[in-house]
Design a protein around this motif. Sequence first.
Motif, PDB file in Angstrom:
ATOM      1  N   VAL A  83      -1.325  -1.249  -4.152  1.00  0.00           N
ATOM      2  CA  VAL A  83      -2.435  -0.291  -4.164  1.00  0.00           C
ATOM      3  C   VAL A  83      -1.882   1.105  -3.956  1.00  0.00           C
ATOM      4  CG1 VAL A  83      -4.552   0.462  -3.027  1.00  0.00           C
ATOM      5  CG2 VAL A  83      -4.081  -1.982  -3.284  1.00  0.00           C
ATOM      6  N   SER A  84      -2.259   2.009  -4.837  1.00  0.00           N
ATOM      7  CA  SER A  84      -1.845   3.405  -4.711  1.00  0.00           C
ATOM      8  C   SER A  84      -3.065   4.274  -4.441  1.00  0.00           C
ATOM      9  CB  SER A  84      -1.160   3.885  -5.994  1.00  0.00           C
ATOM     10  OG  SER A  84      -0.771   5.241  -5.879  1.00  0.00           O
ATOM     11  N   PHE A  85      -3.062   4.946  -3.295  1.00  0.00           N
ATOM     12  CA  PHE A  85      -4.121   5.896  -2.950  1.00  0.00           C
ATOM     13  C   PHE A  85      -3.703   7.308  -3.372  1.00  0.00           C
ATOM     14  CE2 PHE A  85      -4.988   2.486   0.066  1.00  0.00           C
ATOM     15  CZ  PHE A  85      -6.372   2.437   0.115  1.00  0.00           C
ATOM     16  N   PHE A  86      -4.642   8.079  -3.873  1.00  0.00           N
ATOM     17  CA  PHE A  86      -4.383   9.493  -4.176  1.00  0.00           C
ATOM     18  C   PHE A  86      -5.722  10.206  -4.313  1.00  0.00           C
ATOM     19  CE2 PHE A  86      -4.193   6.840  -7.920  1.00  0.00           C
ATOM     20  CZ  PHE A  86      -5.002   7.459  -8.844  1.00  0.00           C
ATOM     21  N   GLY A  87      -5.668  11.536  -4.316  1.00  0.00           N
ATOM     22  CA  GLY A  87      -6.886  12.327  -4.345  1.00  0.00           C
ATOM     23  C   GLY A  87      -7.280  12.792  -5.726  1.00  0.00           C
ATOM     24  N   ASP A  88      -8.421  13.445  -5.813  1.00  0.00           N
ATOM     25  CA  ASP A  88      -8.922  13.914  -7.099  1.00  0.00           C
ATOM     26  C   ASP A  88      -7.990  14.929  -7.747  1.00  0.00           C
ATOM     27  OD1 ASP A  88     -10.437  16.671  -5.937  1.00  0.00           O
ATOM     28  OD2 ASP A  88     -10.527  14.946  -4.607  1.00  0.00           O
ATOM     29  N   GLY A  89      -7.352  15.773  -6.923  1.00  0.00           N
ATOM     30  CA  GLY A  89      -6.428  16.761  -7.482  1.00  0.00           C
ATOM     31  C   GLY A  89      -5.244  16.120  -8.182  1.00  0.00           C
ATOM     32  N   THR A  90      -4.783  14.996  -7.656  1.00  0.00           N
ATOM     33  CA  THR A  90      -3.632  14.304  -8.232  1.00  0.00           C
ATOM     34  C   THR A  90      -3.935  13.738  -9.608  1.00  0.00           C
ATOM     35  OG1 THR A  90      -2.825  13.729  -6.030  1.00  0.00           O
ATOM     36  CG2 THR A  90      -1.998  12.402  -7.836  1.00  0.00           C
ATOM     37  N   VAL A 127       0.848  -1.194   0.000  1.00  0.00           N
ATOM     38  CA  VAL A 127       0.000   0.000   0.000  1.00  0.00           C
ATOM     39  C   VAL A 127       0.883   1.242   0.000  1.00  0.00           C
ATOM     40  CG1 VAL A 127      -1.602   1.412   1.365  1.00  0.00           C
ATOM     41  CG2 VAL A 127      -2.004  -1.044   1.129  1.00  0.00           C
ATOM     42  N   CYS A 128       0.552   2.170  -0.888  1.00  0.00           N
ATOM     43  CA  CYS A 128       1.237   3.464  -0.945  1.00  0.00           C
ATOM     44  C   CYS A 128       0.198   4.540  -0.682  1.00  0.00           C
ATOM     45  CB  CYS A 128       1.850   3.664  -2.327  1.00  0.00           C
ATOM     46  SG  CYS A 128       3.549   4.196  -2.266  1.00  0.00           S
ATOM     47  N   SER A 129       0.501   5.449   0.235  1.00  0.00           N
ATOM     48  CA  SER A 129      -0.488   6.418   0.695  1.00  0.00           C
ATOM     49  C   SER A 129      -0.167   7.833   0.214  1.00  0.00           C
ATOM     50  CB  SER A 129      -0.560   6.355   2.228  1.00  0.00           C
ATOM     51  OG  SER A 129      -1.590   7.175   2.722  1.00  0.00           O
ATOM     52  N   THR A 130      -0.789   8.795   0.873  1.00  0.00           N
ATOM     53  CA  THR A 130      -0.624  10.219   0.577  1.00  0.00           C
ATOM     54  C   THR A 130      -0.217  10.915   1.872  1.00  0.00           C
ATOM     55  OG1 THR A 130      -2.919  10.779   1.163  1.00  0.00           O
ATOM     56  CG2 THR A 130      -2.512  10.004  -1.078  1.00  0.00           C
ATOM     57  N   TYR A 131      -0.377  12.238   1.934  1.00  0.00           N
ATOM     58  CA  TYR A 131      -0.126  12.929   3.200  1.00  0.00           C
ATOM     59  C   TYR A 131      -1.261  12.699   4.205  1.00  0.00           C
ATOM     60  CZ  TYR A 131      -2.854  16.325   0.511  1.00  0.00           C
ATOM     61  OH  TYR A 131      -3.795  16.922  -0.290  1.00  0.00           O
ATOM     62  N   ARG A 132      -2.384  12.147   3.749  1.00  0.00           N
ATOM     63  CA  ARG A 132      -3.507  11.810   4.637  1.00  0.00           C
ATOM     64  C   ARG A 132      -3.417  10.310   4.917  1.00  0.00           C
ATOM     65  NH1 ARG A 132      -7.318  15.601   4.984  1.00  0.00           N
ATOM     66  NH2 ARG A 132      -6.867  16.375   2.892  1.00  0.00           N
ATOM     67  N   ASP A 133      -2.379   9.930   5.704  1.00  0.00           N
ATOM     68  CA  ASP A 133      -1.961   8.533   5.710  1.00  0.00           C
ATOM     69  C   ASP A 133      -2.167   7.767   7.010  1.00  0.00           C
ATOM     70  OD1 ASP A 133      -0.108  10.054   7.080  1.00  0.00           O
ATOM     71  OD2 ASP A 133       1.657   9.231   6.081  1.00  0.00           O
ATOM     72  N   HIS A 134      -2.574   8.426   8.090  1.00  0.00           N
ATOM     73  CA  HIS A 134      -2.673   7.729   9.383  1.00  0.00           C
ATOM     74  C   HIS A 134      -3.575   6.501   9.305  1.00  0.00           C
ATOM     75  CE1 HIS A 134      -2.567  12.158  11.018  1.00  0.00           C
ATOM     76  NE2 HIS A 134      -1.467  11.848  10.363  1.00  0.00           N
ATOM     77  N   VAL A 135      -4.767   6.684   8.755  1.00  0.00           N
ATOM     78  CA  VAL A 135      -5.773   5.626   8.770  1.00  0.00           C
ATOM     79  C   VAL A 135      -5.406   4.504   7.798  1.00  0.00           C
ATOM     80  CG1 VAL A 135      -8.225   5.096   8.418  1.00  0.00           C
ATOM     81  CG2 VAL A 135      -7.552   7.223   9.542  1.00  0.00           C
ATOM     82  N   HIS A 136      -4.780   4.859   6.678  1.00  0.00           N
ATOM     83  CA  HIS A 136      -4.283   3.819   5.768  1.00  0.00           C
ATOM     84  C   HIS A 136      -3.312   2.902   6.504  1.00  0.00           C
ATOM     85  CE1 HIS A 136      -5.031   6.647   2.081  1.00  0.00           C
ATOM     86  NE2 HIS A 136      -6.129   6.017   2.459  1.00  0.00           N
ATOM     87  N   ALA A 137      -2.417   3.502   7.283  1.00  0.00           N
ATOM     88  CA  ALA A 137      -1.426   2.718   8.030  1.00  0.00           C
ATOM     89  C   ALA A 137      -2.100   1.818   9.060  1.00  0.00           C
ATOM     90  CB  ALA A 137      -0.422   3.646   8.707  1.00  0.00           C
ATOM     91  N   LEU A 138      -3.068   2.363   9.774  1.00  0.00           N
ATOM     92  CA  LEU A 138      -3.785   1.571  10.776  1.00  0.00           C
ATOM     93  C   LEU A 138      -4.505   0.391  10.129  1.00  0.00           C
ATOM     94  CD1 LEU A 138      -5.344   4.468  12.904  1.00  0.00           C
ATOM     95  CD2 LEU A 138      -3.493   2.939  13.624  1.00  0.00           C
ATOM     96  N   SER A 139      -5.155   0.626   9.001  1.00  0.00           N
ATOM     97  CA  SER A 139      -5.864  -0.449   8.317  1.00  0.00           C
ATOM     98  C   SER A 139      -4.901  -1.521   7.821  1.00  0.00           C
ATOM     99  CB  SER A 139      -6.666   0.107   7.131  1.00  0.00           C
ATOM    100  OG  SER A 139      -7.731   0.917   7.572  1.00  0.00           O
TER     101      SER A 139
END
Length: 342
Positions: free
Chosen positions: A161-168, A75-87
Amino acid sequence: MMQEIETSIVSPKILEFSKDVILELYKDMILGRTFEDMCAQMYYKGKMFGFVHLYNGQEAVASGVIKALQPYDYVCSTYRDHVHALSKGVSAREVMAELFGKETGCSKGRGGSMHIFSAPHNFLGGFAFIGEGIPIATGAAFQSLYKRQVLKQTEISPVSVSFFGDGTSNNGQFFECLNMAVLWKLPMIFIVENNQWAIGMAHHRATSSPEIYKKAQAFGLPGVEVDGMDVLAVRSATLEAIERARKGEGPTLIEALTYRFRGHSLADPDELRSTQEKEAWIARDPIKNLESYILNNKLHTKEKLENTKKQVKDIIVDAVDFAIASPEPKVEDLHKYLFVND
């Protein structure tokens, strides 16, 4: 002749899941929400520094996607990453200590909020700049394919899995990696967490094609739009994408329509979004929706859900106590961990 690929599935079929799986998803979502609420308290008490971006409202995406993966997946996250890490299984203690800048944090206190990382959990990190994580996840998917097909080291294809936002989705890395992933049929899933706002820019004002999942058509991979406030819908779409990736059929682009309940960061007064808009999305709170689903279908009792919340609360309180008691990094270790042999 190029094989035709279905590139838009607006309403993926929602699969049926056992009551144990649903309870696991509920607990994971509660963990994420409670952790982030505690982060807000600690930030305003001066226990955390810099920018802290919370995930409130988007929990169905993290839980729906990551809890469908195996421990060996990436899993690769973004700057909004706390919950991704916990999951992904990183402990609340390690994440909280990292946010406090302590030596016991998962990044040894060197990363802070935006750079959560855990090699043991195949969590490849949060990234402060948008789009940075997409090439990293693409590289992880390539090495998975290379190990299996060339080195013959394993018969399993770990999925990235790569997470990113709509702006990206308007950035070059997104398009370049989509193209490469399809070209090499990489075992990868691109997850667009479309929370409608790129910092202070409304999504529909920032792109000529607001339906991000349709951008998959240009590269020949499936593009799926899913209700990001429905954890069961997200999990269903993810399981299909995982199966496709493991079978060697290549990547999938999933656009999860969601919403962040707080401002862009804890330093954001959140004055740009209308009250009506926020209230409309909050009414679709993914945790409350799942709780209603559980109770209406008599999968678990109200007492069971309350006990789950209490268990999570105890975990978070313990995480804060652990972070407060943990040692600060030593000044003489300033350059430690810069290189592999450190």
